[in-house]
Design an enzyme around this catalytic site. Structure first.
Site, PDB file in Angstrom:
ATOM      1  N   ARG A   4      21.547  50.672 -19.496  1.00 49.25           N
ATOM      2  CA  ARG A   4      21.301  49.313 -19.015  1.00 49.25           C
ATOM      3  C   ARG A   4      19.910  48.872 -19.444  1.00 49.25           C
ATOM      4  O   ARG A   4      19.020  49.694 -19.675  1.00 49.25           O
ATOM      5  CB  ARG A   4      21.421  49.259 -17.485  1.00 49.25           C
ATOM      6  CG  ARG A   4      22.765  49.724 -16.938  1.00 49.25           C
ATOM      7  CD  ARG A   4      22.748  49.749 -15.418  1.00 49.25           C
ATOM      8  NE  ARG A   4      24.026  50.151 -14.846  1.00 49.25           N
ATOM      9  CZ  ARG A   4      24.335  51.403 -14.484  1.00 49.25           C
ATOM     10  NH1 ARG A   4      23.442  52.370 -14.652  1.00 49.25           N
ATOM     11  NH2 ARG A   4      25.512  51.680 -13.963  1.00 49.25           N
ATOM     12  N   LYS A   9      21.123  53.011 -11.218  1.00 44.11           N
ATOM     13  CA  LYS A   9      21.210  52.325  -9.938  1.00 44.11           C
ATOM     14  C   LYS A   9      21.052  53.339  -8.802  1.00 44.11           C
ATOM     15  O   LYS A   9      21.585  54.448  -8.868  1.00 44.11           O
ATOM     16  CB  LYS A   9      22.557  51.599  -9.811  1.00 44.11           C
ATOM     17  CG  LYS A   9      22.713  50.439 -10.795  1.00 44.11           C
ATOM     18  CD  LYS A   9      24.028  49.722 -10.588  1.00 44.11           C
ATOM     19  CE  LYS A   9      24.144  48.520 -11.520  1.00 44.11           C
ATOM     20  NZ  LYS A   9      25.428  47.802 -11.337  1.00 44.11           N
ATOM     21  N   HIS A  54      23.788  44.210 -22.314  1.00 45.30           N
ATOM     22  CA  HIS A  54      24.973  44.799 -21.700  1.00 45.30           C
ATOM     23  C   HIS A  54      26.145  44.802 -22.675  1.00 45.30           C
ATOM     24  O   HIS A  54      27.044  45.645 -22.573  1.00 45.30           O
ATOM     25  CB  HIS A  54      25.338  44.053 -20.417  1.00 45.30           C
ATOM     26  CG  HIS A  54      25.842  44.962 -19.333  1.00 45.30           C
ATOM     27  ND1 HIS A  54      25.027  45.836 -18.653  1.00 45.30           N
ATOM     28  CD2 HIS A  54      27.081  45.143 -18.822  1.00 45.30           C
ATOM     29  CE1 HIS A  54      25.737  46.511 -17.765  1.00 45.30           C
ATOM     30  NE2 HIS A  54      26.988  46.109 -17.847  1.00 45.30           N
ATOM     31  N   ARG A  82      26.096  47.941 -24.501  1.00 47.71           N
ATOM     32  CA  ARG A  82      26.628  49.012 -23.623  1.00 47.71           C
ATOM     33  C   ARG A  82      28.155  49.001 -23.659  1.00 47.71           C
ATOM     34  O   ARG A  82      28.792  50.058 -23.772  1.00 47.71           O
ATOM     35  CB  ARG A  82      26.100  48.774 -22.211  1.00 47.71           C
ATOM     36  CG  ARG A  82      26.580  49.731 -21.132  1.00 47.71           C
ATOM     37  CD  ARG A  82      25.781  49.433 -19.860  1.00 47.71           C
ATOM     38  NE  ARG A  82      26.384  49.923 -18.645  1.00 47.71           N
ATOM     39  CZ  ARG A  82      26.171  51.137 -18.135  1.00 47.71           C
ATOM     40  NH1 ARG A  82      25.393  51.981 -18.774  1.00 47.71           N
ATOM     41  NH2 ARG A  82      26.728  51.506 -16.998  1.00 47.71           N
ATOM     42  N   HIS A  98      28.518  55.522 -14.254  1.00 48.56           N
ATOM     43  CA  HIS A  98      29.400  54.853 -13.297  1.00 48.56           C
ATOM     44  C   HIS A  98      29.713  55.812 -12.152  1.00 48.56           C
ATOM     45  O   HIS A  98      30.078  56.972 -12.386  1.00 48.56           O
ATOM     46  CB  HIS A  98      30.712  54.433 -13.959  1.00 48.56           C
ATOM     47  CG  HIS A  98      30.565  53.256 -14.862  1.00 48.56           C
ATOM     48  ND1 HIS A  98      31.476  52.964 -15.857  1.00 48.56           N
ATOM     49  CD2 HIS A  98      29.617  52.290 -14.931  1.00 48.56           C
ATOM     50  CE1 HIS A  98      31.092  51.864 -16.497  1.00 48.56           C
ATOM     51  NE2 HIS A  98      29.975  51.442 -15.951  1.00 48.56           N
ATOM     52  N   TYR A 133      37.336  49.862 -20.024  1.00 52.78           N
ATOM     53  CA  TYR A 133      37.199  50.041 -21.465  1.00 52.78           C
ATOM     54  C   TYR A 133      38.484  50.536 -22.108  1.00 52.78           C
ATOM     55  O   TYR A 133      38.693  50.335 -23.299  1.00 52.78           O
ATOM     56  CB  TYR A 133      36.039  50.986 -21.769  1.00 52.78           C
ATOM     57  CG  TYR A 133      34.728  50.426 -21.288  1.00 52.78           C
ATOM     58  CD1 TYR A 133      34.130  49.347 -21.930  1.00 52.78           C
ATOM     59  CD2 TYR A 133      34.109  50.930 -20.148  1.00 52.78           C
ATOM     60  CE1 TYR A 133      32.953  48.800 -21.461  1.00 52.78           C
ATOM     61  CE2 TYR A 133      32.922  50.385 -19.679  1.00 52.78           C
ATOM     62  CZ  TYR A 133      32.358  49.322 -20.341  1.00 52.78           C
ATOM     63  OH  TYR A 133      31.202  48.775 -19.870  1.00 52.78           O
TER      64      TYR A 133
END
Length: 314
Positions: free
Chosen positions: A166, A190, A260, A263, A286, A295
């Site tokens: 990110r 995150k 992004h 990514r 994730h 994806y």
């Protein structure tokens, strides 16, 4: 208010009876859940707005039922909030009421039964492998005569695409996070979750070439930052986004994507190359495999397009 400048405190104008509650909630979100400042502000804004709505109904969190919570979401829709916004606010209400229940402010949370309209599933726009190659080749060409900034920009593009990280993770990279022997980066995602991300030889070379000239741009405020801006401090996310948009604008037929988008491209190309979904999940950071599964839909769309274009009986 400029981008990156702290927004007004959602709890500042709240009634006095809510101030202590919102302050405690803020501390929970920031210290215990380690959410970003932007996310904390969004959650606090939702909680403050809900409390005001309950005031108008003559209710408190302890007396509120599912109908009251639904009426708040309905009010958001009537005021023009989109489906995605309503969905996010429903999740925010569930988080708030779980915290209220956990701290003993209320009994059982009525928000667990709160449902929101489902968002239509949209496949993320992405680059195909040919255009990704053109983008990086053009960046490397520019790096040869673009001075330190050109080398920095090429390294940024290579690392974003190679690692699928990110933009905030890229800006937060420190020199000690690079492991050249293993060809990996240590990334804090995150919730300050740490993970190790592999990068390929081209990204490693671009990083080495940038780090060789980094002292020419780095000022006193750079600290250990891998990437620095033109003013010498740690590079800002807005600058990185401009770099990516400008680089993509130079590639004929490429969609206008930000960091992004690179990514998304990396994840899609890994799956197209045969990588398993669980490995891609780990690389992207994730927490849920369901997030990564988007994806597989991207690659399925690509396969279908190729089939319809090439198969004689498509």
């Amino acid at each position: 208010m400029t981008e990156g400048e702290p927004a007004a405190d959602p709890g500042a104008a709240a009634p006095e009876r809510h101030a202590a509650l919102l302050a405690a909630y803020r501390a929970h979100l920031a210290a215990e859940r380690q959410l970003s400042a932007h996310t904390v502000r969004a959650y606090l804004g939702d909680a403050s707005g809900l409390l005001e709505h309950l005031d108008r109904l003559g209710e408190t969190p302890a007396t509120a039922g599912l109908r009251s919570l639904r009426s708040w979401l309905a009010r958001q829709q009537s005021m023009g909030a989109g489906r995605a916004t309503v969905q996010r606010r429903a999740a925010s209400v569930r988080t708030f009421f779980r915290w209220l229940a956990a701290t003993g402010e209320i009994g059982q949370s009525p928000a667990e039964a709160l449902r929101s309209p489902k968002r239509p599933r949209r496949l993320p726009a992405t680059l195909d492998q040919r255009r990704a190659g053109e983008l990086l080749a053009a960046a490397l060409d520019h790096a040869r005569d673009g001075g330190p900034a050109g080398r920095r920009n090429a390294a940024i593009l290579e690392v974003l695409y190679a690692g699928g990280i990110r933009v905030g993770e890229l800006c937060g990279l420190d020199l000690g996070d690079i492991d050249p022997a293993r060809g990996t980066l240590r990334v804090f995602g995150k919730g300050a979750k740490e993970r190790t991300v592999p990068i390929g030889a081209p990204a490693q070379r671009a990083l080495e070439q940038w780090l060789a000239v980094r002292p020419e741009l780095a000022g006193e405020g750079a600290g250990a930052a891998v990437f620095v801006g033109d003013r010498g401090g740690r590079i800002d996310q807005r600058v990185v986004r401009r770099i990516v948009h400008r680089a993509l604008a130079a590639v004929p037929g490429a969609p206008d994507l930000g960091p992004h988008g690179l990514r998304h491209a990396m994840a899609t190309h890994l799956l197209e190359g045969g990588a398993d979904l669980r490995s891609v999940q780990e690389i992207l950071g994730h927490s849920s495999l369901a997030t990564t599964q988007i994806y597989t839909h991207v690659t399925a769309e690509r396969l279908r397009a190729a089939f319809e274009q090439a198969h004689p009986r498509a």
